[in-house]
Write an enzyme that holds these catalytic residues in place. Structure first.
Site, PDB file in Angstrom:
ATOM      1  N   ASP A  34       0.845  -1.250   0.184  1.00 18.61           N
ATOM      2  CA  ASP A  34      -0.060   0.151  -0.029  1.00 18.61           C
ATOM      3  C   ASP A  34       0.820   1.355  -0.036  1.00 18.61           C
ATOM      4  OD1 ASP A  34      -2.660   0.883  -0.068  1.00 18.61           O
ATOM      5  OD2 ASP A  34      -2.532   1.566   2.198  1.00 18.61           O
ATOM      6  N   SER A  57      -7.352   5.166  -0.453  1.00 13.84           N
ATOM      7  CA  SER A  57      -7.472   3.674  -1.018  1.00 13.84           C
ATOM      8  C   SER A  57      -9.177   3.229  -0.726  1.00 13.84           C
ATOM      9  CB  SER A  57      -6.588   2.735  -0.365  1.00 13.84           C
ATOM     10  OG  SER A  57      -5.402   3.078  -0.473  1.00 13.84           O
ATOM     11  N   GLN A  61      -5.728  -2.919  -6.761  1.00 18.10           N
ATOM     12  CA  GLN A  61      -6.182  -1.693  -5.944  1.00 18.10           C
ATOM     13  C   GLN A  61      -7.092  -0.770  -6.871  1.00 18.10           C
ATOM     14  OE1 GLN A  61      -3.876   1.927  -4.696  1.00 18.10           O
ATOM     15  NE2 GLN A  61      -3.967   0.862  -2.390  1.00 18.10           N
TER      16      GLN A  61
END
Length: 289
Positions: free
Chosen positions: A207, A231, A282
């Site tokens: 991330d 996110s 993602q």
């Protein structure tokens, strides 16, 4: 739970404390923004889930949804739900809570070792090795004059993961508009040989830079004042049985699409010898304010 020092160890950060009824408490970590880094919540939730599964089963996929921003001034409680314990697979759901409100959800599947057909994509042959590349701290010093003070200060703090971008294309520096980026990364500390810990730290590291990929085709950086980024959902598939996050891994990222205020990002993670150890996808918010 008391916060960790600025030079925290990942082993400390992910040492979630068992409470009652499959609940766990995660360590706090100070942030200049006041928000909890998404990778921290993901990794702590995965460690909490792993502590409820037998050691012979390793996580092979985790699907994660970021619901609300985490506040680094408050504890996070991780509630684990044991949905399945089969002969070869176990499934866990984890809800991360602050002030009795969910901020994050994780669904993870764990599997015992099994035989099967094997294939993988090949790692590109022209990737420069990490040895002679500058890490993000050195790049921040090199470009200090062009960075906002608060961004330089954030980058200059201790970071538990060392990241070395290819071609000096760091996520905080403008570069040619393109659909991809790549970084080498590894944990700075020498880690115990605990499979669940290495997998959780790998999830943490996925991330760090992925969301910025969908801004590259537009010349946009996450720190631009007219842009909001966050996110939304994040998935990691773990392929290798033996993953070592304290050894160099290459993270190849690309973005196939953006639109409607969202950007889709994908990642492939290889060892230096070319073994594909994980895949990532993602979707993130990249909205003009």
């Amino acid at each position: 739970m008391k916060g960790l020092s600025p030079t925290y160890l990942l082993t400390e950060l992910l040492d979630v404390k068992a409470l009652e009824n499959d609940e766990f408490l995660g360590h706090r970590l100070a942030s200049s923004t006041g928000r909890v880094f998404g990778g921290q919540v993901l990794a702590q939730a995965l460690m909490a889930a792993s502590k409820t599964v037998s050691a012979d089963k390793l996580v092979h996929s985790c699907h994660n949804y970021f619901i609300r921003p985490g506040d680094c001034n408050h504890d996070i409680t991780y509630k684990v739900h044991r949905d399945l314990d089969g002969r070869n697979f176990s499934n866990r759901r984890v809800v991360a809570l602050q002030n009795n409100k969910p901020i994050f959800n994780l669904i993870a599947s764990f599997q015992g070792k099994s035989d099967g057909y094997q294939h993988q994509i090949e790692m590109p042959a022209d990737i420069p090795p990490p040895d002679n590349l500058l890490n993000e701290n050195a790049l921040a010093d090199k470009h200090k004059g062009s960075l906002p003070e608060h961004v330089y200060s954030m980058l200059n703090r201790y970071r538990s993961i060392e990241v070395r971008p290819i071609n000096e294309e760091a996520h905080f520096l403008r570069s040619d508009k393109k659909l991809s980026q790549a970084t080498w990364f590894k944990a700075k500390e020498t880690l115990p040989n605990t499979a669940a810990l290495h997998r959780a730290i790998l999830a943490y590291a996925t991330d760090l830079t992925l969301l910025s990929t969908s801004g590259r085709p537009h010349g946009m950086l996450w720190m631009d004042e007219n842009v909001a980024t966050a996110s939304i959902d994040h998935t990691v598939w773990f392929h290798a049985n033996d993953i070592k996050i304290d050894q160099w891994l290459i993270y190849l990222m690309d973005t196939p699409w953006s639109g409607n205020g969202r950007g889709l990002n994908r990642g492939s993670i290889f060892t230096q010898s070319g073994e594909l150890v994980a895949s990532v996808a993602q979707e993130g918010l990249i909205r003009i304010k």
